[in-house]
Design an enzyme around this catalytic site. Structure first.
Site, PDB file in Angstrom:
ATOM      1  N   LYS A   1       0.861  -1.182   0.000  1.00  0.00           N
ATOM      2  CA  LYS A   1       0.000   0.000   0.000  1.00  0.00           C
ATOM      3  C   LYS A   1       0.886   1.216   0.000  1.00  0.00           C
ATOM      4  O   LYS A   1       1.824   1.312   0.793  1.00  0.00           O
ATOM      5  CB  LYS A   1      -0.885  -0.018   1.271  1.00  0.00           C
ATOM      6  CG  LYS A   1      -1.854   1.150   1.342  1.00  0.00           C
ATOM      7  CD  LYS A   1      -3.096   0.885   0.537  1.00  0.00           C
ATOM      8  CE  LYS A   1      -3.904   2.127   0.229  1.00  0.00           C
ATOM      9  NZ  LYS A   1      -3.487   2.818  -1.025  1.00  0.00           N
TER      10      LYS A   1
ATOM     11  N   GLY B   1      -2.740   8.284  -4.318  1.00  0.00           N
ATOM     12  CA  GLY B   1      -2.093   9.507  -4.787  1.00  0.00           C
ATOM     13  C   GLY B   1      -0.850   9.862  -3.983  1.00  0.00           C
ATOM     14  O   GLY B   1      -0.568   9.284  -2.943  1.00  0.00           O
ATOM     15  N   ASP B   2      -0.101  10.795  -4.515  1.00  0.00           N
ATOM     16  CA  ASP B   2       1.041  11.430  -3.827  1.00  0.00           C
ATOM     17  C   ASP B   2       1.281  12.714  -4.631  1.00  0.00           C
ATOM     18  O   ASP B   2       0.350  13.204  -5.293  1.00  0.00           O
ATOM     19  CB  ASP B   2       2.273  10.492  -3.823  1.00  0.00           C
ATOM     20  CG  ASP B   2       3.371  10.971  -2.867  1.00  0.00           C
ATOM     21  OD1 ASP B   2       3.276  10.677  -1.672  1.00  0.00           O
ATOM     22  OD2 ASP B   2       4.315  11.659  -3.311  1.00  0.00           O
TER      23      ASP B   2
ATOM     24  N   THR C   1      -4.868  13.378   5.177  1.00  0.00           N
ATOM     25  CA  THR C   1      -3.451  13.527   5.546  1.00  0.00           C
ATOM     26  C   THR C   1      -3.249  14.820   6.338  1.00  0.00           C
ATOM     27  O   THR C   1      -2.668  14.813   7.426  1.00  0.00           O
ATOM     28  CB  THR C   1      -2.547  13.498   4.301  1.00  0.00           C
ATOM     29  OG1 THR C   1      -2.882  12.354   3.525  1.00  0.00           O
ATOM     30  CG2 THR C   1      -1.087  13.438   4.683  1.00  0.00           C
TER      31      THR C   1
ATOM     32  N   ASN D   1      -2.355  18.979  -1.647  1.00  0.00           N
ATOM     33  CA  ASN D   1      -3.366  18.268  -0.857  1.00  0.00           C
ATOM     34  C   ASN D   1      -3.050  18.304   0.646  1.00  0.00           C
ATOM     35  O   ASN D   1      -3.919  18.627   1.457  1.00  0.00           O
ATOM     36  CB  ASN D   1      -3.463  16.819  -1.359  1.00  0.00           C
ATOM     37  CG  ASN D   1      -4.389  15.989  -0.502  1.00  0.00           C
ATOM     38  OD1 ASN D   1      -3.948  15.273   0.390  1.00  0.00           O
ATOM     39  ND2 ASN D   1      -5.690  16.109  -0.728  1.00  0.00           N
TER      40      ASN D   1
ATOM     41  N   LYS E   1       5.467   3.405   8.359  1.00  0.00           N
ATOM     42  CA  LYS E   1       4.280   4.252   8.502  1.00  0.00           C
ATOM     43  C   LYS E   1       3.024   3.384   8.532  1.00  0.00           C
ATOM     44  O   LYS E   1       2.161   3.524   9.403  1.00  0.00           O
ATOM     45  CB  LYS E   1       4.208   5.222   7.313  1.00  0.00           C
ATOM     46  CG  LYS E   1       3.035   6.179   7.362  1.00  0.00           C
ATOM     47  CD  LYS E   1       2.773   6.882   6.035  1.00  0.00           C
ATOM     48  CE  LYS E   1       3.987   7.567   5.475  1.00  0.00           C
ATOM     49  NZ  LYS E   1       3.632   8.528   4.392  1.00  0.00           N
TER      50      LYS E   1
ATOM     51  N   GLN F   1       7.292   3.900   3.882  1.00  0.00           N
ATOM     52  CA  GLN F   1       5.886   3.471   3.913  1.00  0.00           C
ATOM     53  C   GLN F   1       5.704   2.197   4.741  1.00  0.00           C
ATOM     54  O   GLN F   1       4.666   2.003   5.373  1.00  0.00           O
ATOM     55  CB  GLN F   1       5.407   3.250   2.472  1.00  0.00           C
ATOM     56  CG  GLN F   1       3.896   3.294   2.298  1.00  0.00           C
ATOM     57  CD  GLN F   1       3.341   4.708   2.178  1.00  0.00           C
ATOM     58  OE1 GLN F   1       3.897   5.533   1.466  1.00  0.00           O
ATOM     59  NE2 GLN F   1       2.251   4.988   2.865  1.00  0.00           N
TER      60      GLN F   1
ATOM     61  N   LYS G   1       5.398   1.731  -3.124  1.00  0.00           N
ATOM     62  CA  LYS G   1       5.317   3.089  -3.682  1.00  0.00           C
ATOM     63  C   LYS G   1       5.585   3.001  -5.176  1.00  0.00           C
ATOM     64  O   LYS G   1       6.245   2.081  -5.638  1.00  0.00           O
ATOM     65  CB  LYS G   1       6.373   3.988  -3.033  1.00  0.00           C
ATOM     66  CG  LYS G   1       6.076   5.458  -3.145  1.00  0.00           C
ATOM     67  CD  LYS G   1       5.170   5.923  -2.017  1.00  0.00           C
ATOM     68  CE  LYS G   1       4.682   7.341  -2.210  1.00  0.00           C
ATOM     69  NZ  LYS G   1       3.985   7.829  -1.009  1.00  0.00           N
TER      70      LYS G   1
ATOM     71  N   SER H   1      -6.884   5.606   3.646  1.00  0.00           N
ATOM     72  CA  SER H   1      -6.911   4.745   2.461  1.00  0.00           C
ATOM     73  C   SER H   1      -7.277   3.323   2.868  1.00  0.00           C
ATOM     74  O   SER H   1      -8.043   2.642   2.176  1.00  0.00           O
ATOM     75  CB  SER H   1      -5.537   4.723   1.780  1.00  0.00           C
ATOM     76  OG  SER H   1      -5.367   5.843   0.947  1.00  0.00           O
TER      77      SER H   1
HETATM   78  P1  NDP Z   1       0.606  17.788  -4.155  1.00  0.00           P
HETATM   79  O1  NDP Z   1       1.101  17.463  -5.494  1.00  0.00           O
HETATM   80  O2  NDP Z   1      -0.850  17.953  -3.919  1.00  0.00           O
HETATM   81  O3  NDP Z   1       1.316  19.110  -3.598  1.00  0.00           O
HETATM   82  C1  NDP Z   1       2.688  19.192  -3.490  1.00  0.00           C
HETATM   83  C2  NDP Z   1       3.060  20.611  -3.093  1.00  0.00           C
HETATM   84  O4  NDP Z   1       4.444  20.689  -2.831  1.00  0.00           O
HETATM   85  C3  NDP Z   1       2.769  21.627  -4.174  1.00  0.00           C
HETATM   86  O5  NDP Z   1       2.490  22.849  -3.573  1.00  0.00           O
HETATM   87  C4  NDP Z   1       4.077  21.653  -4.933  1.00  0.00           C
HETATM   88  O6  NDP Z   1       4.278  22.843  -5.661  1.00  0.00           O
HETATM   89  C5  NDP Z   1       5.071  21.528  -3.819  1.00  0.00           C
HETATM   90  N1  NDP Z   1       6.273  20.854  -4.309  1.00  0.00           N
HETATM   91  C6  NDP Z   1       6.348  19.630  -4.882  1.00  0.00           C
HETATM   92  N2  NDP Z   1       7.600  19.352  -5.255  1.00  0.00           N
HETATM   93  C7  NDP Z   1       8.320  20.409  -4.904  1.00  0.00           C
HETATM   94  C8  NDP Z   1       9.691  20.720  -5.021  1.00  0.00           C
HETATM   95  N3  NDP Z   1      10.568  19.855  -5.573  1.00  0.00           N
HETATM   96  N4  NDP Z   1      10.102  21.923  -4.537  1.00  0.00           N
HETATM   97  C9  NDP Z   1       9.219  22.790  -3.977  1.00  0.00           C
HETATM   98  N5  NDP Z   1       7.903  22.554  -3.852  1.00  0.00           N
HETATM   99  C10 NDP Z   1       7.469  21.380  -4.301  1.00  0.00           C
HETATM  100  O7  NDP Z   1       1.206  16.655  -3.198  1.00  0.00           O
HETATM  101  P2  NDP Z   1       0.751  16.262  -1.728  1.00  0.00           P
HETATM  102  O8  NDP Z   1       0.280  17.443  -0.987  1.00  0.00           O
HETATM  103  O9  NDP Z   1      -0.100  15.069  -1.837  1.00  0.00           O
HETATM  104  O10 NDP Z   1       2.150  15.761  -1.123  1.00  0.00           O
HETATM  105  C11 NDP Z   1       3.015  16.620  -0.391  1.00  0.00           C
HETATM  106  C12 NDP Z   1       3.944  15.775   0.464  1.00  0.00           C
HETATM  107  O11 NDP Z   1       3.177  14.987   1.378  1.00  0.00           O
HETATM  108  C13 NDP Z   1       4.824  14.777  -0.288  1.00  0.00           C
HETATM  109  O12 NDP Z   1       6.044  14.626   0.401  1.00  0.00           O
HETATM  110  C14 NDP Z   1       4.028  13.475  -0.177  1.00  0.00           C
HETATM  111  O13 NDP Z   1       4.851  12.351  -0.321  1.00  0.00           O
HETATM  112  C15 NDP Z   1       3.505  13.611   1.240  1.00  0.00           C
HETATM  113  N6  NDP Z   1       2.330  12.816   1.591  1.00  0.00           N
HETATM  114  C16 NDP Z   1       1.175  12.866   0.855  1.00  0.00           C
HETATM  115  C17 NDP Z   1       0.067  12.129   1.247  1.00  0.00           C
HETATM  116  C18 NDP Z   1      -1.225  12.211   0.518  1.00  0.00           C
HETATM  117  O14 NDP Z   1      -2.177  11.572   0.980  1.00  0.00           O
HETATM  118  N7  NDP Z   1      -1.350  12.951  -0.557  1.00  0.00           N
HETATM  119  C19 NDP Z   1       0.132  11.245   2.416  1.00  0.00           C
HETATM  120  C20 NDP Z   1       1.351  11.335   3.167  1.00  0.00           C
HETATM  121  C21 NDP Z   1       2.404  12.078   2.740  1.00  0.00           C
HETATM  122  P3  NDP Z   1       3.836  22.901  -7.209  1.00  0.00           P
HETATM  123  O15 NDP Z   1       2.348  22.928  -7.202  1.00  0.00           O
HETATM  124  O16 NDP Z   1       4.466  24.136  -7.724  1.00  0.00           O
HETATM  125  O17 NDP Z   1       4.397  21.661  -7.814  1.00  0.00           O
HETATM  126  O1  2IT Z   2       2.912   8.901   1.522  1.00  0.00           O
HETATM  127  C1  2IT Z   2       1.763   8.444   1.706  1.00  0.00           C
HETATM  128  O2  2IT Z   2       1.461   7.873   2.761  1.00  0.00           O
HETATM  129  C2  2IT Z   2       0.776   8.615   0.649  1.00  0.00           C
HETATM  130  N1  2IT Z   2       1.090   9.225  -0.367  1.00  0.00           N
HETATM  131  C3  2IT Z   2      -0.582   8.024   0.797  1.00  0.00           C
HETATM  132  C4  2IT Z   2      -0.577   6.564   0.443  1.00  0.00           C
HETATM  133  C5  2IT Z   2      -1.913   5.890   0.377  1.00  0.00           C
HETATM  134  O3  2IT Z   2      -1.913   4.718   0.004  1.00  0.00           O
HETATM  135  O4  2IT Z   2      -2.947   6.496   0.696  1.00  0.00           O
END
Ligand code: NDP
Ligand code: 2IT
Length: 444
Positions: free
Chosen positions: A90, A165-166, A209, A240, A114, A111, A126, A376
């Site tokens: 997952k 997603g991520d 998240t 997100n 976590k 992961q 992943k 999830s």
């Molecule tokens: P999104 O794509 O929704 O948002 C990512 C954000 O971070 C955007 O604002 C993006 O800017 C910015 N960003 C991405 N890459 C870079 C970079 N190299 N330098 C600067 N800014 C950057 O992703 P999420 O919000 O889903 O994910 C954010 C973090 O949280 C990641 O580390 C992800 O692995 C982690 N995560 C996500 C989960 C989820 O459920 N979605 C769960 C647990 C962890 P821009 O729009 O300009 O690209």
């Molecule tokens: O980093 C993470 O935990 C995620 N991007 C969410 C993974 C998931 O299966 O919901």
């Protein structure tokens, strides 16, 4: 040489050019020393750590698709099925130009622990691609997602491997991939999470998240005689995780004043207008300059800089290694009391150590951002039951899970003599269950 050091050396040697993977392994194994040292002979004989740091399976594939000019583009797709000791693989899919095998391996490794911390039966995996959804038309994103899933669908399933997603993968991408999976495999099943509400998605998964990060922060602050009430929050990211962290921070009485994307950042001393941010990022897919144009109280700055703003609690919610040693020094200088990771590994190792050494409460992402994957897993349960729970039901389960994670992390830290070191606590608590399951299942 100790077993831990031997395996760290081995990982560096066997996985050249993958610094993020080395970093994740080092952080975990270093903090497992107290447990490993107690069982060193047995673990070494069982090659337990070698098995833990080697993915069960890595899949790499070509993803050809046609752009709006009729030009064929070729990207690379990945899925790393890291560890299935406690349940089906997952973990999310990341679409970002920086993606290569080292990023997917670091995320997959994190992961495992976590997912174990959530208390739910999910293993670690992943995947993703170096595809950049930014600036692409809807049709191009669909074409890419369909091609990506045409190959990936051979390796996943509701009981084997369940992506989500991520970065760069949200509801739109999950929808296109789900449609293609169903078309090829003919199965309406919970093979992906983060689905739309009209086809098996869970209420509160979108928020989970970010909300979970704040539930964890609340529990951690409470255990340390503090509260979020009246605190200024410094948030990075505008995706997100950041959006729903900001929303919940307001609900819990804090005032978030910053956010950022890959080109710049916002300082809004009156507090981030979260509805405006959602409109710009979720609906219009615009840059943060649009936020500053619509909001007179906001300043827009190019580049990186949120950690220079004075605040009480910092929430890095963008990407890996976005908070380095200089940022950590600036935060300590400004009197920050806690750093709570929303992103995966956003804080460099030396910055993490600096914060902990300066008595800043530090919540590692594998504990504090686990609410996304936990919800999830709740989506998987609902899909198996062919039922949908209410928002309140899912949200209250999420809150309970985050409080449990904090309690478990806190307990493990204390048990091994590292009171308030939540990095050690999270790694040990996550490891305990995985090792137990691996030992029970024999040499596989
Ligand atoms: P999104 O794509 O929704 O948002 C990512 C954000 O971070 C955007 O604002 C993006 O800017 C910015 N960003 C991405 N890459 C870079 C970079 N190299 N330098 C600067 N800014 C950057 O992703 P999420 O919000 O889903 O994910 C954010 C973090 O949280 C990641 O580390 C992800 O692995 C982690 N995560 C996500 C989960 C989820 O459920 N979605 C769960 C647990 C962890 P821009 O729009 O300009 O690209
Ligand atoms: O980093 C993470 O935990 C995620 N991007 C969410 C993974 C998931 O299966 O919901």
């Amino acid at each position: 040489m100790s077993y831990v050091d031997e395996v760290i050396d081995l990982v560096v040697k066997q996985n050249p050019g993958e610094p993020e993977f080395h970093q994740a392994v080092k952080e975990v194994l270093e903090s497992l020393r107290p447990v490993i040292d107690q069982n060193e002979e047995q673990y070494r004989k069982d090659a337990l750590l070698e098995r833990l740091v080697n993915p069960e399976r890595q899949i790499k594939f070509r993803v050809p698709w046609v752009d709006d000019n009729g030009q064929v583009q070729v990207n690379t797709g990945y899925r790393v099925q890291f560890n299935s000791a406690i349940g089906p693989y997952k973990g999310g899919l990341r679409f970002h130009p920086s993606v290569y095998i080292g990023i997917i391996k670091f995320l997959g490794f994190e992961q495992i622990f976590k997912n174990s911390l959530t208390g739910l039966p999910i293993g670690g995996g992943k995947g993703g691609s170096d595809f950049d959804p930014k600036g692409k038309s809807d049709r191009e994103v669909m074409a890419f997602c369909q091609s990506f899933m045409t190959e990936l669908c051979k390796y996943i399933g509701a009981d084997t491997d369940v992506p989500a997603g991520d970065i760069g993968v949200g509801g739109r991408e999950v929808g296109y991939m789900y449609g293609q999976y169903k078309r090829i495999r003919g199965l309406s099943e919970g093979v992906l999470t983060g689905k739309g509400l009209s086809f098996g998605g869970s209420l509160a998964r979108t928020e989970a998240t970010g909300y979970g990060v704040l539930y964890f922060a609340n529990a951690m602050l409470k255990a340390n005689g503090e509260t979020l009430e009246g605190k200024t929050a410094i948030v990075s990211g505008a995706g997100n995780v950041a959006i729903y962290a900001i929303e919940k921070a307001f609900q819990l009485g804090a005032k978030p004043v910053t956010c950022s994307d890959s080109t710049g950042w916002i300082y809004d001393p009156e507090g981030i207008d979260v509805e405006l941010l959602k409109e710009i990022k979720e609906v219009k897919r615009e840059r943060l300059t649009a936020y500053a144009e619509a909001r007179p109280s906001a300043e827009y700055h190019e580049g990186k800089g949120v950690w220079t703003i004075k605040g009480d609690v910092a929430f890095p919610c963008a990407t890996q290694n976005e908070l380095d040693i200089d940022d950590a020094k600036a935060l300590v200088e400004n009197g920050v009391i806690a750093v709570v990771e929303g992103a995966n590994m956003p804080t460099t190792l030396d910055a993490t150590n600096y914060l902990i050494d300066n008595d800043v409460l530090f919540a590692p992402g594998k504990a504090s951002n686990a609410g996304g994957v936990a919800t999830s897993a709740l989506e998987m349960s609902q899909n198996s039951q062919r039922l949908s729970w209410t928002f309140e039901e899912v949200d209250s389960k999420l809150q309970g899970i985050m409080e449990n994670i904090f309690a478990n992390v806190d307990r493990a830290a204390k048990e091994y003599g590292f009171d308030k070191n939540y990095v050690v606590g999270a790694n040990i608590a996550g490891f305990e269950k995985v090792v137990d399951a691996m030992n029970a299942q024999g040499i596989v």
